[in-house]
Enzyme design. Structure first.
Site, short mmCIF file in Angstrom:
data_model
loop_
_atom_site.label_atom_id
_atom_site.label_comp_id
_atom_site.label_asym_id
_atom_site.label_seq_id
_atom_site.Cartn_x
_atom_site.Cartn_y
_atom_site.Cartn_z
N ASP A 183 -12.69 -8.73 4.46
CA ASP A 183 -13.93 -9.20 3.19
C ASP A 183 -14.25 -10.41 3.31
OD1 ASP A 183 -13.34 -6.47 3.01
OD2 ASP A 183 -13.99 -6.30 0.80
N ASP A 185 -6.59 -6.59 3.61
CA ASP A 185 -7.73 -5.87 3.13
C ASP A 185 -8.02 -7.27 2.56
OD1 ASP A 185 -8.79 -4.39 2.07
OD2 ASP A 185 -8.31 -4.55 0.39
N ASP A 231 -3.17 -18.37 -0.20
CA ASP A 231 -4.36 -18.58 -1.26
C ASP A 231 -4.82 -19.80 -0.64
OD1 ASP A 231 -1.64 -20.31 -1.34
OD2 ASP A 231 -1.70 -20.51 -3.23
N TYR A 257 0.79 -1.10 0.14
CA TYR A 257 -0.07 -0.09 0.30
C TYR A 257 0.65 1.35 -0.32
CZ TYR A 257 -4.75 -2.00 0.88
OH TYR A 257 -6.07 -2.66 0.64
N LYS A 267 2.55 -15.62 1.96
CA LYS A 267 2.67 -15.80 0.01
C LYS A 267 4.41 -16.44 0.64
CE LYS A 267 1.28 -17.50 -3.34
NZ LYS A 267 0.77 -18.65 -3.39
C1 IPM Z 1 -10.47 -1.23 4.06
C2 IPM Z 1 -10.70 -0.39 2.29
C3 IPM Z 1 -9.68 0.68 2.05
C4 IPM Z 1 -8.32 -0.71 1.91
C5 IPM Z 1 -9.88 1.28 0.68
C6 IPM Z 1 -11.15 1.85 1.40
C7 IPM Z 1 -8.68 1.98 0.84
O1 IPM Z 1 -11.16 -1.30 1.60
O2 IPM Z 1 -10.07 -0.65 4.46
O3 IPM Z 1 -10.57 -2.55 4.20
O4 IPM Z 1 -7.72 -1.12 1.05
O5 IPM Z 1 -7.33 -0.85 3.51
MG MG Z 2 -10.88 -3.48 2.60
#
Ligand code: IPM
Ligand code: MG
Length: 369
Positions: free
Chosen positions: A256, A252, A228, A145, A196
């Protein structure tokens, strides 16, 4: 005790759920006898609108955060701002700079599914009869990042090349690993490190460092997994995991995935913490794991629980008001146990009552007594 916090409601459902969360904060402050002074500031699309698209993170917003013990964040972004230059879009122009500016390297994202809500999970219910409870600890200020150089360049042959650089220092890996081991010590004492290491040098160093730090936490059972494989195992047997630690990009994605399988994005809070202070507390930023949900914004139907549980995490990690945090967690649980469901969780099953944002908030306030 008196605390100062900066409120950044942001965009979409942010302001609506923030209103409810602040009522809960005020009720707990009265009950547990502490003061919280808070002021609202602009962030994200709301700030872009107010500054004629100059910035999603105004200087006075940063200044207010610097004076506070913690930041309570709503959510940012929406279709209105998606076509602006990437650098000033709400996510890249506000969220990432806030994390970097305040050194918020430790991102705690609980991904849990209460047994009474497994029906909302896309995971086959026979695989999670008792729900699950995983804590993702994501490194938040390093890795691909933020690594330099970053560029998009036209090459002499006319082709175009994009570069992002993945950099981790051993010290950065060690400090996030310590946070994860410490969290595991307070839970089920199991830690999964995700990397990884069969491909990336970053991950070779990651794994080595995690193994070194593990020597200080002999009670914690440590396991390593390639990312993975971890992505597969998480959907197959989420209940077998306790704490997971990983780098910025993998975290990240996996967080999710975890949020999705928990079936209730509207329930999940998160904390982004900096270094621990002398008093054992952290400066931190607290926000729902879900986004600004522009599709339902303004309708008063969003689930306020993620924002309310973000208040609870803030009380615990930044304000040192653990009893108040426990009370909020219990009040939320009681609302769920009594069958109250916002639209995101409602299935029409027997015993469920569909409620809106304000009604869910009122029930939680009532449970707080
Ligand atoms: C998160 C979001 C952010 C990230 C984005 C919006 C930059 O997806 O907080 O997970 O990738 O960290
Ligand atoms: Mg995110």
């Amino acid at each position: 005790m008196s605390h100062t916090i900066t409120i950044l409601p942001g965009d979409g459902i942010g302001p609506e759920v923030m209103d409810v969360a602040l009522e809960v904060l005020e009720a707990t402050a009265a009950k547990f006898d502490f003061q919280v002074s808070h002021s609202n500031h602009l962030v994200g699309g709301a700030a872009l609108d107010a500054t004629n698209n100059e910035t999603p993170l105004p200087q006075d917003t940063i200044a207010a955060c610097e004076k506070a013990d913690a930041i309570l964040f709503g959510s940012v972004g929406g279709p209105k701002w998606e076509n602006l230059p990437p650098d000033i879009q709400p996510e890249r122009g506000a969220l990432l700079p806030l994390r970097k500016h305040f050194g918020l390297f430790a991102n705690l994202r609980p991904g849990s599914c209460h047994p009474s809500l497994t029906h909302a999970s896309p995971v086959k219910n026979e695989l999670i009869p008792d729900g699950f409870d995983v804590l993702c600890v994501r490194e938040l200020t390093g890795g691909i990042y933020f690594g330099q150089p970053k560029s998009i360049t036209e090459l002499p042959d006319g082709d175009i090349e994009a570069i992002d650089t993945m950099v981790y220092r051993k010290s950065e890996i060690a400090r996030i690993t310590r946070i994860a081991f410490t969290a595991a010590m307070g839970r089920d004492k199991r830690l999964l490190s995700v990397d990884k290491a069969n491909v990336l040098q970053n991950s070779v160093l990651w794994r080595e460092t995690v193994i070194e730090v593990a020597q200080d936490f002999p009670e914690v059972e440590l396991e390593h997994m390639y990312v993975d494989n971890a992505a597969m195992q998480l959907v197959k047997r989420p209940a077998s995991f306790d704490v997971l630690v990983t780098g910025n990009l993998f975290g990240d994605i996996l967080s999710d995935e975890m949020a999705m399988i928990s079936g209730s994005l509207g329930m999940l809070p998160s904390a982004s913490l900096g270094n621990v202070k002398d008093n054992g507390l952290y400066f931190g930023m607290y926000e729902p794991s879900g986004g600004s949900a522009p599709d339902i914004a303004g309708q008063g139907i969003a689930n306020p629980i993620a924002q309310i549980l973000s208040v609870s995490m803030m009380l615990r990690y930044s304000l040192g008001e653990a009893a108040a945090a426990d009370a909020i967690d219990a009040a939320v649980q009681a609302a769920i146990d009594s069958g109250l469901r916002t639209g995101d969780l409602f299935t029409g099953a027997q015993g469920e009552t569909k409620v809106n944002t304000a009604e869910m908030g009122a029930a939680i306030l009532k449970n707080l007594g």
